[in-house]
Design a protein around this motif. Structure first.
Motif, PDB file in Angstrom:
ATOM      1  N   SER A 154      -5.728  -0.360  -5.793  1.00  0.00           N
ATOM      2  CA  SER A 154      -5.981  -0.708  -4.380  1.00  0.00           C
ATOM      3  C   SER A 154      -7.022  -1.813  -4.274  1.00  0.00           C
ATOM      4  CB  SER A 154      -6.444   0.534  -3.627  1.00  0.00           C
ATOM      5  OG  SER A 154      -5.458   1.531  -3.665  1.00  0.00           O
TER       6      SER A 154
ATOM      7  N   GLU B 231      -5.420   6.262 -14.906  1.00  0.00           N
ATOM      8  CA  GLU B 231      -5.556   6.866 -13.576  1.00  0.00           C
ATOM      9  C   GLU B 231      -5.935   8.341 -13.642  1.00  0.00           C
ATOM     10  OE1 GLU B 231      -2.695   3.496 -13.537  1.00  0.00           O
ATOM     11  OE2 GLU B 231      -2.907   5.360 -14.683  1.00  0.00           O
TER      12      GLU B 231
ATOM     13  N   GLN C 162       2.490   1.532  -3.299  1.00  0.00           N
ATOM     14  CA  GLN C 162       1.512   1.926  -4.304  1.00  0.00           C
ATOM     15  C   GLN C 162       1.240   3.419  -4.234  1.00  0.00           C
ATOM     16  OE1 GLN C 162      -2.108  -0.304  -4.085  1.00  0.00           O
ATOM     17  NE2 GLN C 162      -3.266   1.172  -5.303  1.00  0.00           N
ATOM     18  N   GLU C 163       1.103   3.930  -3.013  1.00  0.00           N
ATOM     19  CA  GLU C 163       0.870   5.366  -2.853  1.00  0.00           C
ATOM     20  C   GLU C 163       2.062   6.167  -3.397  1.00  0.00           C
ATOM     21  OE1 GLU C 163      -1.813   4.929   1.223  1.00  0.00           O
ATOM     22  OE2 GLU C 163       0.176   5.852   1.269  1.00  0.00           O
TER      23      GLU C 163
ATOM     24  N   ASP D 292      -8.129   7.542  -2.321  1.00  0.00           N
ATOM     25  CA  ASP D 292      -7.244   6.983  -3.339  1.00  0.00           C
ATOM     26  C   ASP D 292      -7.065   7.932  -4.518  1.00  0.00           C
ATOM     27  OD1 ASP D 292      -8.506   3.605  -2.889  1.00  0.00           O
ATOM     28  OD2 ASP D 292      -6.920   4.708  -1.836  1.00  0.00           O
ATOM     29  N   GLN D 293      -7.257   9.184  -4.289  1.00  0.00           N
ATOM     30  CA  GLN D 293      -7.169  10.147  -5.386  1.00  0.00           C
ATOM     31  C   GLN D 293      -6.275  11.312  -4.971  1.00  0.00           C
ATOM     32  OE1 GLN D 293     -10.584  12.752  -6.889  1.00  0.00           O
ATOM     33  NE2 GLN D 293     -10.620  11.050  -8.362  1.00  0.00           N
TER      34      GLN D 293
ATOM     35  N   ARG E 132      -4.428  15.010  -1.182  1.00  0.00           N
ATOM     36  CA  ARG E 132      -4.872  13.614  -1.271  1.00  0.00           C
ATOM     37  C   ARG E 132      -6.274  13.493  -0.703  1.00  0.00           C
ATOM     38  NH1 ARG E 132      -2.176   8.363   1.776  1.00  0.00           N
ATOM     39  NH2 ARG E 132      -3.672   6.813   0.979  1.00  0.00           N
TER      40      ARG E 132
ATOM     41  N   ASP F 252      -6.413   9.087  -9.940  1.00  0.00           N
ATOM     42  CA  ASP F 252      -7.153   8.090  -9.144  1.00  0.00           C
ATOM     43  C   ASP F 252      -6.468   6.742  -9.287  1.00  0.00           C
ATOM     44  OD1 ASP F 252      -8.897   6.565  -7.763  1.00  0.00           O
ATOM     45  OD2 ASP F 252     -10.610   6.892  -9.098  1.00  0.00           O
ATOM     46  N   TYR F 253      -5.978   6.215  -8.177  1.00  0.00           N
ATOM     47  CA  TYR F 253      -5.327   4.898  -8.222  1.00  0.00           C
ATOM     48  C   TYR F 253      -6.126   3.868  -7.427  1.00  0.00           C
ATOM     49  CZ  TYR F 253      -3.532   6.077  -3.530  1.00  0.00           C
ATOM     50  OH  TYR F 253      -3.398   6.418  -2.209  1.00  0.00           O
ATOM     51  N   SER F 254      -7.414   4.085  -7.247  1.00  0.00           N
ATOM     52  CA  SER F 254      -8.262   3.176  -6.444  1.00  0.00           C
ATOM     53  C   SER F 254      -8.370   1.803  -7.099  1.00  0.00           C
ATOM     54  CB  SER F 254      -9.643   3.806  -6.251  1.00  0.00           C
ATOM     55  OG  SER F 254     -10.248   4.058  -7.532  1.00  0.00           O
TER      56      SER F 254
ATOM     57  N   THR G 237       0.833  -1.204   0.000  1.00  0.00           N
ATOM     58  CA  THR G 237       0.000   0.000   0.000  1.00  0.00           C
ATOM     59  C   THR G 237       0.865   1.250   0.000  1.00  0.00           C
ATOM     60  OG1 THR G 237      -1.754  -1.177   1.186  1.00  0.00           O
ATOM     61  CG2 THR G 237      -1.800   1.245   1.243  1.00  0.00           C
TER      62      THR G 237
END
Length: 919
Positions: free
Chosen positions: A172, A99, A56-57, A148-149, A145, A167-169, A53
């Motif tokens: 996730s 994204e 990823q962030e 997830d965006q 932030r 947006d990377y939801s 996580t």
């Protein structure tokens, strides 16, 4: 340090666990692999998820920054030029990233230029919603932030802003779904195996968790850490030790990396040269702080701009031509010098070194190099050029002055020395003759000083050149020794010549300058030697078929020189003692000139001396050998001939013994008449009796002639021939010496070839007449033809009188012309065997007169080139060439010597007479 004590259990439980639990960890994993994997998955799943996580962030944020920065960089030119179609097209392409949910561009006031929205599952499209947005207050990038965006603002230089929703939801959700499946499976398996494995794996799992936490929390860039667990499982203990070792190595490596980075940063930031990198298009990608110091432009405003843009407009094309081949991979590196303009509009010089920059795979990615400010060097070069021009002008003026002064000084000197020579040949008493001799020697000394100053000036100006002509070194040595024989005889010292048998004679070089070096050495030796001898020693340090390294040495038994004063002796205007100039005269330039001449010929000079023990001055010169082979001094008729050398000087004895022995003769020596007589009688009863005696005359404190008379009176020795070696002017004694029974007399210094020729002559029976006097003892004759008629063109009355009288004393008829015009007219009226032409005369100088005479001769039916000899007081470089270019046949410098006149007549008149007879 963390430690752990084993838990206390009942004896039954402990034994049960020992029975059920395998001792090896690998055995535990093999037996319970399924349950162990599920538990491990459940344990590590959460950790992996947390790490993933975070990664990823960070990855999403980094990717978002790259996208928005690249867009800002790519759209800068279009925003600046208000190219909205290109901006809209660039927005639509950028929004194609899955994204990117929204991206728009505003100007500095927040007015929206274009707005694109990308809904999930749909293609990006431009929307026309709000017309304005509130951008950040400063030019720094802004990030917010929201779950997830990410919402990001990026300034486009000073032209506007870019806003993007990232947006990377989706990522996730995918990672969370995987995690749920893993956790569900792990929990299901854990339920079935919990009763058995709760006690079995509780402690190892706890220890593994501690090791995992240690690995997760380990930051090798901050501090050095260790962990210690006490486990019954050896694999866990080994893992514990391996983790500690890895942590230690990583800490040391990270410390070195940090030190290296810091050192590199310090070096790059502290150097005064600009260190740069460009991309393949030649745009700056890296510049160190020196760029701001040299150009005045900031690094931020320069990055991304063309590298050649900083060049001066006049040097722009040169910069492109120099740097472009590197980017085109035509050459590996280049170095150019161009001008550049600073922010302050100053023009400076830069030296640019550039080479191809490659990545770790060896692929070219641009260029790198350095830029060095060379303005100071360029200014110094320009100053040197100006100074050189000034120095050359001064040198030219000085040369002209020296030429003028040479002419003005030599003209009256010609009259003084010429009249002195003529006066010495008149009837005078001894006192008057002494006065005239003093006058002539003083004039010669003054002339020597003038010549040394002129030579020094030519050397200093770099105008003295070295020629290469064939010559006989032995003859050159004889010529030099002949020049100083009167002074040597006057001082009652002895001159010895020693020419090594293996030293070649026929060489190529500047024989005039070699004579000058040897004459200076010999003159100094004679000047500073009051008793004893002076030795001229010629040898070859090395010799091949093409070249020989010749050593010219002059050794004397004079006053010598202390070690302290030898260091500066070859410097300009230097003598061993200040009193030397007052006692012996001289300018102190002679040895400096010898040193310069030797170095111009590729050699060197040196000195060996001790105070009150004499000196040896030497020059070592590399000289080419002539194509013809030296004629060896071998005389078959003298092979095995026994010669006795009688001389009180050991150097003379050794020199003659070495030279004669090398020619195949048997040589004995004696220091006096008694020792000689003893040796003669001893050898008379052997198979090799002495056949000839070389007897010094006169022997100090001895009677040379008494030995000769004894030999003639002794029946056993009366066939031994005697040759006297005279050490001084004994012309008046020759007839008396011939009556003593001597075969002949040879003047010292003894020349080995002449001695061998005389020995050969004595071996011929037809010439064995005791009273015969050799040709060398007869009065000298000029050898000139009768009725010679010459023309003397000279404007100076004194010089006319001197030259005309010298020629008349040689039996030559002389006509005088007062200038060049008269000379031309007289040549048209009369026929002359030779013309002596002064170079500087009124109405028509000697050069113009010579050219006119040659022109007139070319028009005749049978032109005969009458020899024209230049008479000039100019002796600087180029004067001889100028005379020859004008058509003159030879060159005679003033002051004129009668012997030089005779030599010129003998050289040119016989050839002229032959032309006339054949014509």
């Amino acid at each position: 340090m963390e430690t752990e004590r084993p838990m206390q259990r009942p004896e039954f439980t402990r034994r049960l666990w020992q029975y059920l639990l395998p001792r090896g960890f690998n055995q535990q994993v093999a037996a319970l692999s399924a349950l162990s994997l599920m538990v491990a998955l459940a344990v590590f799943g959460y950790v992996i998820y947390q790490k993933q996580t975070t990664l990823q962030e960070e990855s999403a944020l980094a990717k978002a920054n790259i996208i928005i920065r690249n867009f800002a960089s790519a759209s800068y030119r279009d925003i600046l030029l208000a190219n909205y179609d290109e901006i809209r097209e660039l927005l639509l392409h950028t929004a194609e990233f899955p994204e990117v949910r929204r991206i728009l561009v505003t100007d500095n006031q927040g007015r929206i230029i274009s707005d694109v929205i990308h809904k999930p599952g749909d293609a990006p499209q431009e929307v026309f919603g709000p017309k304005e947005m509130q951008p950040p207050h400063n030019n720094e990038p802004v990030m917010h932030r929201n779950g997830d965006q990410y919402e990001l603002w990026q300034a486009v230089a000073d032209q506007g802003w870019v806003y993007m929703q990232y947006d990377y939801s989706a990522q996730s959700e995918r990672y969370l779904a995987v995690l749920r499946a893993e956790i569900g499976t792990g929990l299901l398996l854990a339920i079935f195996s919990a009763l058995y494995f709760l006690g079995l794996l509780h402690r190892p799992i706890h220890q593994l968790r501690r090791l995992i936490a240690f690995a997760q929390d380990m930051d090798v860039y901050q501090q050095k850490r260790e962990i210690h667990v006490n486990s019954f499982t050896r694999e866990i203990n080994e893992l514990n030790e391996a983790l500690n070792q890895s942590a230690d190595r990583l800490y040391e490596q990270s410390r070195k990396i940090l030190q290296s980075e810091a050192q590199y940063r310090r070096v790059v930031n502290s150097v005064h040269e600009v260190i740069f990198q460009t991309d393949m298009q030649g745009r700056w990608t890296f510049l160190n702080p020196a760029w701001e110091e040299i150009t005045g432009y900031s690094i931020a405003e320069s990055l991304g701009r063309p590298s050649v843009g900083f060049a001066h407009p006049d040097d722009l094309q040169a910069a492109i031509n120099g740097l472009l081949p590197v980017l085109q991979l035509e050459i590996e590196s280049t170095r150019i010098e161009v001008r550049f303009v600073t922010r302050q509009k100053n023009i400076r010089w830069a030296e640019i070194w550039s080479t191809i920059l490659r990545d770790e795979k060896g692929m070219p990615i641009g260029a790198s190099g350095t830029i060095n400010d060379i303005s100071a060097r360029k200014e110094a070069e320009q100053a040197l050029i100006s100074a050189k021009d000034t120095a050359e002008s001064a040198t030219q003026a000085k040369s002209q002055f020296l030429a003028t002064m040479s002419h003005e000084i030599r003209t009256p000197m010609n009259g003084v020395l010429g009249m002195a020579q003529l006066l010495m040949e008149t009837d005078m008493d001894s006192e008057q003759r002494d006065y005239v001799r003093t006058l002539y020697q003083s004039g010669q000394a003054l002339l020597t000083i003038i010549n040394e100053i002129l030579d020094f000036s030519k050397i200093e100006a770099g105008k003295l050149t070295i020629e290469s002509v064939p010559f006989d070194l032995g003859q050159a040595i004889d010529d030099v020794s002949d020049l100083l024989l009167p002074q040597i005889h006057e001082k009652n010292i002895e001159l010895i010549l020693r020419y090594a048998p293996d030293c070649p004679r026929l060489l190529l070089g500047d024989v005039g300058r070699i004579r000058q070096i040897l004459l200076n050495f010999l003159g100094n030796a004679v000047k500073f030697t009051n008793h004893g001898h002076v030795l001229i020693d010629i040898s070859a340090e090395s010799c091949s078929s093409d070249e020989a390294l010749i050593r010219l040495a002059v050794t004397d038994t004079g006053i010598g020189i202390s070690k302290e004063k030898q260091v500066h002796l070859f410097e300009q205007f230097t003598q061993a003692d200040a009193s030397t100039t007052r006692r012996f005269g001289g300018t102190g330039l002679g040895l400096a000139i010898c040193k310069a001449l030797a170095e111009l010929m590729g050699g060197y000079v040196g000195l060996d001396s001790s105070e009150n023990q004499g000196s040896t001055f030497y020059a070592v010169l590399p000289l080419a050998r002539q194509g013809t082979t030296d004629t060896a001094l071998l005389y078959p008729g003298l092979q095995g001939m026994h010669v006795l050398v009688v001389d009180d000087n050991e150097t003379v004895r050794n020199t003659l013994q070495t030279g004669l022995t090398a020619c195949g003769l048997l040589v004995s020596t004696a220091a006096g008449s008694r020792a000689a007589l003893t040796r003669l009688r001893e050898q008379a009863v052997t198979s090799t009796p002495v056949q000839l005696v070389l007897l010094d005359y006169p022997l100090p404190n001895d009677d040379s002639l008494a030995l000769t008379r004894t030999l003639r009176a002794d029946p056993g020795l009366q066939d031994v021939r005697v040759i006297l070696l005279g050490a001084g002017p004994i012309r008046n004694e020759r007839e008396a010496l011939a009556t003593t029974g001597c075969s002949t007399l040879i003047n010292k210094p003894v020349r080995l070839p002449a001695l061998l020729e005389e020995l050969t002559r004595l071996q011929q029976p037809a010439q064995l007449v005791a009273t015969q006097i050799p040709d060398s003892l007869q009065p000298e004759k000029t050898g000139l033809p009768n009725n010679l008629r010459v023309l003397l063109a000279e404007d100076n009355v004194v010089n006319q009188k001197v030259a005309a009288r010298m020629l008349e004393k040689l039996g030559v008829c002389v006509d005088v012309a007062n200038n060049g015009l008269e000379a031309v007219r007289m040549c048209l009226q009369f026929r002359y065997d030779m013309i002596f032409m002064d170079c500087q005369m009124p109405e028509m100088d000697g050069y113009a007169a010579t050219r006119e005479i040659r022109r007139l001769q070319a028009l005749t039916a049978s032109p005969l080139g009458v020899p024209i000899i230049a008479l000039t007081a100019n002796t600087l470089e180029g004067d001889r060439e100028r005379c020859l270019d004008a058509g003159m046949s030879d060159f005679l410098g003033k002051p004129i010597r009668q012997q030089d006149l005779l030599n010129l007549l003998l050289r040119h008149v016989p050839a002229r007479a032959a032309e006339v007879s054949t014509g």
